[in-house]
Design a protein around this motif. Sequence first.
Motif, PDB file in Angstrom:
ATOM      1  N   GLN A  99     -28.720 -88.497  91.420  1.00 57.75           N
ATOM      2  CA  GLN A  99     -28.109 -89.539  90.592  1.00 57.75           C
ATOM      3  C   GLN A  99     -28.857 -89.671  89.268  1.00 57.75           C
ATOM      4  O   GLN A  99     -30.074 -89.513  89.230  1.00 57.75           O
ATOM      5  CB  GLN A  99     -28.166 -90.868  91.316  1.00 57.75           C
ATOM      6  CG  GLN A  99     -27.258 -90.922  92.526  1.00 57.75           C
ATOM      7  CD  GLN A  99     -27.267 -92.295  93.146  1.00 57.75           C
ATOM      8  OE1 GLN A  99     -26.886 -93.269  92.517  1.00 57.75           O
ATOM      9  NE2 GLN A  99     -27.718 -92.378  94.391  1.00 57.75           N
ATOM     10  N   LEU A 130     -23.967 -81.582  83.042  1.00 52.38           N
ATOM     11  CA  LEU A 130     -24.070 -82.632  82.018  1.00 52.38           C
ATOM     12  C   LEU A 130     -25.118 -82.237  80.997  1.00 52.38           C
ATOM     13  O   LEU A 130     -26.177 -81.719  81.368  1.00 52.38           O
ATOM     14  CB  LEU A 130     -24.550 -83.946  82.633  1.00 52.38           C
ATOM     15  CG  LEU A 130     -23.638 -84.782  83.511  1.00 52.38           C
ATOM     16  CD1 LEU A 130     -24.374 -86.054  83.919  1.00 52.38           C
ATOM     17  CD2 LEU A 130     -22.368 -85.137  82.765  1.00 52.38           C
ATOM     18  N   ASP A 146     -24.915 -96.573  82.164  1.00 54.39           N
ATOM     19  CA  ASP A 146     -24.061 -95.486  82.686  1.00 54.39           C
ATOM     20  C   ASP A 146     -24.753 -94.815  83.873  1.00 54.39           C
ATOM     21  O   ASP A 146     -25.978 -94.648  83.881  1.00 54.39           O
ATOM     22  CB  ASP A 146     -23.820 -94.420  81.601  1.00 54.39           C
ATOM     23  CG  ASP A 146     -22.777 -94.844  80.583  1.00 54.39           C
ATOM     24  OD1 ASP A 146     -22.150 -95.891  80.797  1.00 54.39           O
ATOM     25  OD2 ASP A 146     -22.611 -94.127  79.588  1.00 54.39           O
ATOM     26  N   PHE A 160     -24.308 -91.472  86.727  1.00 54.12           N
ATOM     27  CA  PHE A 160     -23.644 -90.201  87.031  1.00 54.12           C
ATOM     28  C   PHE A 160     -24.151 -89.684  88.367  1.00 54.12           C
ATOM     29  O   PHE A 160     -25.315 -89.843  88.696  1.00 54.12           O
ATOM     30  CB  PHE A 160     -23.962 -89.161  85.938  1.00 54.12           C
ATOM     31  CG  PHE A 160     -23.607 -89.642  84.561  1.00 54.12           C
ATOM     32  CD1 PHE A 160     -22.349 -89.418  84.044  1.00 54.12           C
ATOM     33  CD2 PHE A 160     -24.541 -90.345  83.798  1.00 54.12           C
ATOM     34  CE1 PHE A 160     -22.023 -89.878  82.774  1.00 54.12           C
ATOM     35  CE2 PHE A 160     -24.218 -90.803  82.529  1.00 54.12           C
ATOM     36  CZ  PHE A 160     -22.957 -90.583  82.012  1.00 54.12           C
TER      37      PHE A 160
END
Length: 255
Positions: A2, A179, A251, A253
Motif C-alpha cells: 500500500q 505507478l 491519496d 494506492f
Amino acid sequence: MQLRILGCSGGIGGDRRTTSLLVDDDLLIDCGTGVGDLQLDEMRRLRHVFLTHTHLDHIAGLPLLVDTLFSDLIERPLVIHAQSDSMAIIQQHIFNWQIWPDFFELPAHSKPSVVFEAMEPGQSIELEGRRIEMIPVHHTVPAVGYRVQGASGSFAFSGDTTRNETLWQALNAHDGLDLLVVECGFSDEEREIAELSRHYCPSMLAADLERLRHDPEILVTHLKPGDEERIFAELQAAVPGRRLRRLNSGDRFRL
Ligand SMILES: [Zn+2]
Ligand SMILES: [Zn+2]
C-alpha cells in the motif's frame, strides 16, 4: 503493498503538506511536514525512513518524529536509509545539539534511538518482501529517487530532480512499472527557475517521459503552491498520451 500520500506539495498553507510517502505501515519515503498527520499509534509502527535528499521540505518532520517516538525507539531504533553524503549533511546541520539533540547518540552512543544505514545509488535493499532500489537523479544537492517492488506491483518516486538520464534508464531496466510519482515543481513560464533550482517544468518533464518505455499511471507531485492548476494543465497538454493525475495528500494506492 500500500502507498499512502502524507504530503506532496512544494510548500505549506491550508491543506498542503510537504513530501512524505508511507509504504504499508512501517516504511516512509521522505519525512516532510505530511508526517505530522499520522496518529501517534501510526507513527509507532514506523521502522524505516528512506530519504531522497536533505532539503528541508523532505526532512522537516524527521527531528520532531524522532523526538516524539523517543521512548519507543530506545528498544528498537528507527533506521534512516540515505546516501552517506546526505546523512553527513543531516548530522552536521540538524542533529548537532544546536538545532536539535543528536539522537544518533541518545540515550547512549552504544544504544542510539536512530541508526543510519548507508545506501549508494544503484543499490537495492530487501525489506519484508519489498525491494527498494536507490536511483541517482539530478538536483542541487546529492539526490536520489526510489523504485519499490512489492509482491504484486511496483512504483517509483523521482524525488526532486530536473532532466536526467539515470532515472529513466533505471526504470526501463525493469519489466514493468505500475505507478510513477514524479515531481513537476514549476510552470513553463518559470523554466529558468526550474533549471536553476534543478526541478522539472512541464516541457522538461515531457521530454524526459519520452524515454520511459513503460505506461504507468503518472502521479504529479511537488507543484508550487498557488500554481498547481496551471502546472498540471501545461503538463497534460505536453504529454497527451500519458495517464496523468495530480497527486493529493491523503491519496492511497494498492499495488
Ligand atoms: Zn529539493
Ligand atoms: Zn523538495
